[in-house]
Design a protein around this motif. Sequence first.
Motif, short mmCIF file in Angstrom:
data_model
loop_
_atom_site.label_atom_id
_atom_site.label_comp_id
_atom_site.label_asym_id
_atom_site.label_seq_id
_atom_site.Cartn_x
_atom_site.Cartn_y
_atom_site.Cartn_z
N ILE A 364 0.83 -1.20 0.00
CA ILE A 364 0.00 0.00 0.00
C ILE A 364 0.87 1.25 0.00
O ILE A 364 0.62 2.22 -0.73
CB ILE A 364 -0.94 0.00 1.22
CG1 ILE A 364 -1.81 -1.26 1.23
CG2 ILE A 364 -1.79 1.26 1.24
CD1 ILE A 364 -2.72 -1.40 0.03
N LEU A 365 1.92 1.26 0.82
CA LEU A 365 2.82 2.41 0.86
C LEU A 365 3.53 2.59 -0.47
O LEU A 365 3.72 3.71 -0.95
CB LEU A 365 3.83 2.25 1.99
CG LEU A 365 3.26 2.26 3.41
CD1 LEU A 365 4.37 2.08 4.43
CD2 LEU A 365 2.50 3.55 3.70
N ALA A 366 3.95 1.48 -1.09
CA ALA A 366 4.63 1.57 -2.39
C ALA A 366 3.72 2.17 -3.44
O ALA A 366 4.15 3.00 -4.26
CB ALA A 366 5.10 0.18 -2.82
N THR A 367 2.44 1.77 -3.43
CA THR A 367 1.48 2.33 -4.40
C THR A 367 1.31 3.82 -4.19
O THR A 367 1.02 4.56 -5.15
CB THR A 367 0.13 1.60 -4.24
OG1 THR A 367 0.32 0.20 -4.48
CG2 THR A 367 -0.89 2.12 -5.23
N ALA A 368 1.49 4.29 -2.95
CA ALA A 368 1.36 5.72 -2.65
C ALA A 368 2.64 6.49 -2.91
O ALA A 368 2.71 7.70 -2.64
CB ALA A 368 0.95 5.90 -1.19
N GLY A 369 3.67 5.82 -3.43
CA GLY A 369 4.90 6.52 -3.80
C GLY A 369 6.03 6.43 -2.79
O GLY A 369 7.08 7.05 -2.99
N VAL A 370 5.83 5.67 -1.71
CA VAL A 370 6.90 5.51 -0.72
C VAL A 370 7.86 4.43 -1.22
O VAL A 370 7.43 3.33 -1.54
CB VAL A 370 6.33 5.10 0.65
CG1 VAL A 370 7.46 4.84 1.64
CG2 VAL A 370 5.39 6.18 1.18
#
Length: 412
Positions: A364-370
């Motif tokens: 989820i964080l990766a999808t948000a650009g993290v």
Amino acid sequence: MRSTSFEAMWKDLAALGRDPRTGGYRRYAWTPALRACESWFTDEAGRRGLTLEADGNGNAVAWWRPGPLRLEGGVITGSHLDSVPDGGAYDGPLGVVSAFAAVDVLCERGVRPSRPLGIAVFIEEEGARFGLSCLGSRLMTGALTADQANLLRDADGTQLPEAVAAMGLEPRFGPSLDLLCDPVAFVELHIEQGRALADVDAPVGIATGIWPHGRWRFTFTGEANHAGTTRMADRRDPMLAYAMTALAANKRARLAETGTGEGSGARATFGRVEVAPNGVNAIAGTVTAWLDARAADETTLQSLVDDITRQAHDRAARDGTALDVVAESVTPAVAFDERLRARLVRRLGDLPMLPTQAGHDAGILATAGVPAAMLFVRNPTGVSHSPTEYADPADCLAGVHTLADALEELLT
């Protein structure tokens, strides 16, 4: 900062939220069992002098900020403490305990980080209570809105805000990525939910990405009636359409298994079913079943779900019953940050690379650009979401030291 061994922390946490009858864990979000785990987290943070911060979604971060820091942007590790019904001890908690232990290792090495290090715990990762996986990280990133969260109910009909208030907390749902202090990297350690590492005899591996996956609710509606007096020809039994659909899902997923590797094929599972009126001598009026579907790519996943849905509609129509299908959550494929992974490989060496079929807050964080990465600790049997889930203590300690190496690389 006083060092506490991995073994001691693991023993303390393992006693919390365990069902003595099954040996599995029932650590559901906003319940006393999970609150006990959160208190454990607070105590461990306090023993190390870490600063605890939280958002209004139920997520918390314990910060290590020793002395003056030269660089901005947080490095985050951690995982979750909640479980599936009768889940295993390692799924989620291994990443949290390992994070504290890795801080202890860094202190013993005399590491003085240039950036703040946060140990994060995300709420309701499993979705066992409110039916939506990675609820805390979805709220944090804005993937789920406060209005959507307010409508969520558990199996008893309790709305999410009511559950939060019942724990003496104030629900303040909304985006909260600032809790992660402008993160430059998130590294989540997790037990492998499969046995790829066992097959190559490696204690630790690095994730490449997450399969696309989702949950779909199938509601079959017929006519409740007497099991003894209703002639077979007069029945409108939704259980028949459900049974056929479960078999069709199994067959369709098996047909998608085009290879033997961890990175091919598909998965389809009906793991939760509710029947009304649910009487031995009554024909069901309604059968509600939840499909968990995953595949190596989004095209395969969509085709899998479409085929299962089509066959379910066809059978329901033949039986004189009705069907409604709702996608409760669908998560696209996630590829973890290549530059971050390359940096970790340079530091950690030639560890096995593998995809995962399970969803994680890191996705989820990766999808948000993290920028996100995951480390997996060997699971010798591949069993997960079960009381028999297990990792060898030596492999757990190897994971701690690998995580410490990764964090040292990112912090200095």
